[in-house]
Design an enzyme around this catalytic site. Structure first.
Site, PDB file in Angstrom:
ATOM      1  N   GLU A  80       0.824  -1.229  -0.154  1.00 30.72           N
ATOM      2  CA  GLU A  80      -0.001   0.055   0.085  1.00 30.72           C
ATOM      3  C   GLU A  80       0.922   1.148   0.028  1.00 30.72           C
ATOM      4  O   GLU A  80       0.694   2.024   0.799  1.00 30.72           O
ATOM      5  CB  GLU A  80      -0.899   0.052   1.249  1.00 30.72           C
ATOM      6  CG  GLU A  80      -1.997  -1.078   1.234  1.00 30.72           C
ATOM      7  CD  GLU A  80      -3.045  -1.028   2.262  1.00 30.72           C
ATOM      8  OE1 GLU A  80      -3.102  -0.053   2.888  1.00 30.72           O
ATOM      9  OE2 GLU A  80      -3.948  -1.694   2.159  1.00 30.72           O
TER      10      GLU A  80
ATOM     11  N   GLU B  64      -5.076  -8.618   0.675  1.00 29.70           N
ATOM     12  CA  GLU B  64      -5.736  -8.282   1.874  1.00 29.70           C
ATOM     13  C   GLU B  64      -7.065  -8.099   1.555  1.00 29.70           C
ATOM     14  O   GLU B  64      -7.767  -7.707   0.756  1.00 29.70           O
ATOM     15  CB  GLU B  64      -5.266  -6.874   2.443  1.00 29.70           C
ATOM     16  CG  GLU B  64      -3.782  -6.930   3.350  1.00 29.70           C
ATOM     17  CD  GLU B  64      -3.421  -5.695   3.760  1.00 29.70           C
ATOM     18  OE1 GLU B  64      -4.390  -4.964   4.302  1.00 29.70           O
ATOM     19  OE2 GLU B  64      -2.272  -5.397   3.968  1.00 29.70           O
TER      20      GLU B  64
END
Length: 470
Positions: free
Chosen positions: A168, A366
């Protein structure tokens, strides 16, 4: 109609977490990170004033934790390496042999238990000494990162099943430069654009070095991606969605996977004098060294509409100058995290990757549901009865199954997370794990979702009412 959804043979089942959120400091001489510094300066910003010193104490308990991975059906697991642990001299200098031994033992234990190590190099935990040089907005950090990455490739190349340059990368840019949830909490878009560019450059340079070593594994990146939905088909709502998508999705996806930069985004940054500094050689490196595999983190969609109010041009430049978030009536919410639950978004995301990014080999890296005060759901045997998490997983996996069957090159599903872990400024407010953690005693107990996950992975699928799919 209830049907057994069976996933492809060899599907990667597992979960993920990061070093800073799980390990604790441990006895290897780990350097100060931005999180340790921030907690020392402003402990009130962290839920219940819980910092990163101990977290889930994985450093001291990893052998027992790996047994729990096995008991919850993992065949793969994504960990991150701690830059500050491996290079305690400000993220540079000589590698820390004690830290190398720890990670080799950890991954070796995973492999003994038939759990593939997915190794992520950076997950928000900038060494403080490098942050003081400007963090990702500094070329010095880029070079220090490449040195760190190459050292890790050499030390752990025989153990890693797949590698990832970053998790991320959008997160630190938003948190540091746009939204005030990462240290040092600057609100400065142009410096953020520079940090984003150097993060992308560091990714490409690491891949360039990785390819020289001819390892059997692949290297890629893990991106948090939210499909962007306009409020309506009105042309102004559509334009607002396109711009939001350029800022939040294509900004990293395009250069890290395609080696190019989104034209819409570049034109806006040029118009508003927000472009980073770069060289032609930088662009060449980025274009020639792109991800070989892509991790997709999906939690919620992004819904936007055209702005209804004028922008104050004396305020800091932000993406929201061009759109507003749309609070869609009737949406289903995870009230604890403040996120919309929209399982079809995982399907739309996979289709986007298939149609616009050459169907690059990908996996869900995720996906998960954080819930506060989970002790409300404690059963008589001390187990958390988290049916809500089981339903969340099944609903998202049903749409992932649909995507796979429509030709999306999706190879696995990793839940966030394994054991309840420390979650940055939220600390332990919301729990995400398949395994519950008693913070006072560090006792671990498999939740009902952990038992479900084991059964699902053993059968490589589960029963589901497919009439719910749209």
């Amino acid at each position: 109609m209830e049907k057994k959804l069976i996933f492809p043979e060899g599907f990667w089942w597992g979960s993920a977490w990061s070093a800073e959120q799980s390990e604790g400091t441990g006895a290897t001489g780990k350097a100060e990170t931005i999180w340790k510094r921030w907690f020392s300066e402003e402990p009130n910003r962290f839920y219940d004033r819980v910092g990163p010193e101990v977290t889930t104490d994985h450093f001291n308990r990893y052998k027992d934790d790996i047994k729990l991975m096995k008991e919850t059906g993992h065949n793969s697991f994504r960990l991150s390496l701690s830059w500050a642990r491996l290079f305690p001299n400000g993220g540079r200098g000589e590698i820390n042999r004690k830290a190398v031994d720890f990670y080799r033992d950890l991954m070796g234990e995973m492999i003994k238990n038939d759990i593939k190590p997915f190794i992520n190099l950076y997950h928000f935990d900038m060494p403080m000494e490098l942050q003081e040089l400007g963090g990702w907005a500094s070329r010095e950090t880029v070079e220090a990162y490449v040195n760190y990455a190459v050292s890790c490739f050499k030390e752990f190349g025989d153990l890693g099943y797949h590698w990832f340059t970053s998790n991320e990368p959008l997160g630190p840019i938003l948190g540091t430069y746009l939204e005030d949830f990462h240290y040092p909490n600057l609100i400065d878009f142009k410096e953020g654009a520079q940090a984003a560019f150097y993060t992308i450059l560091a990714h490409a340079k690491a891949i360039k070095e990785f390819k020289k070593l001819n390892l059997k594994s692949k290297i890629g990146v893990i991106l948090n991606l939210s499909p962007t939905y306009p409020r309506s088909s009105n042309k102004w709502d559509l334009e607002a969605a396109e711009i939001a998508d350029a800022f939040y999705t294509r900004s990293f996806l395009d250069p890290m996977v395609k080696g190019t930069f989104n034209k819409k985004l570049v034109s806006i940054l040029k118009e508003y004098d927000q472009m980073p500094d770069y060289t032609e050689e930088d662009l060449k490196i980025i274009s020639e060294n792109t991800a070989q595999i892509l991790g997709l983190n999906y939690y919620e969609p992004r819904r936007v509409k055209a702005r209804l109010t004028a922008v104050n041009k004396n305020s800091p430049f932000l993406p929201e100058w061009f759109f507003e978030l749309h609070n869609m009536p009737g949406k289903r919410m995870n009230i604890y995290r403040g996120w919309e639950i929209y399982e079809k978004g995982i399907y739309d995301l996979c289709i986007d990757i298939k149609e616009n990014y050459d169907n690059i080999e990908s996996f869900i890296s995720e996906n998960g549901m954080g819930v506060a005060d989970e002790e409300r759901f404690l059963g008589e045997n001390g187990q958390i009865i988290d049916e809500y998490r089981i339903n969340y997983i099944k609903d998202h996996l049903a749409y992932l199954y649909k995507a796979v069957n429509e030709g999306c090159n999706i190879k696995g599903y990793h839940l966030w997370t394994f054991i309840d872990c420390w979650s940055w400024i939220n600390a332990y407010k919301n729990r995400y794990g398949l395994v519950s953690l008693d913070l006072a005693t560090q006792k671990r107990t498999i939740k009902k979702s952990g038992e479900f996950f084991k059964k699902m992975t053993e059968e490589n699928g589960f029963l589901y009412d497919t009439d719910k799919l749209v």
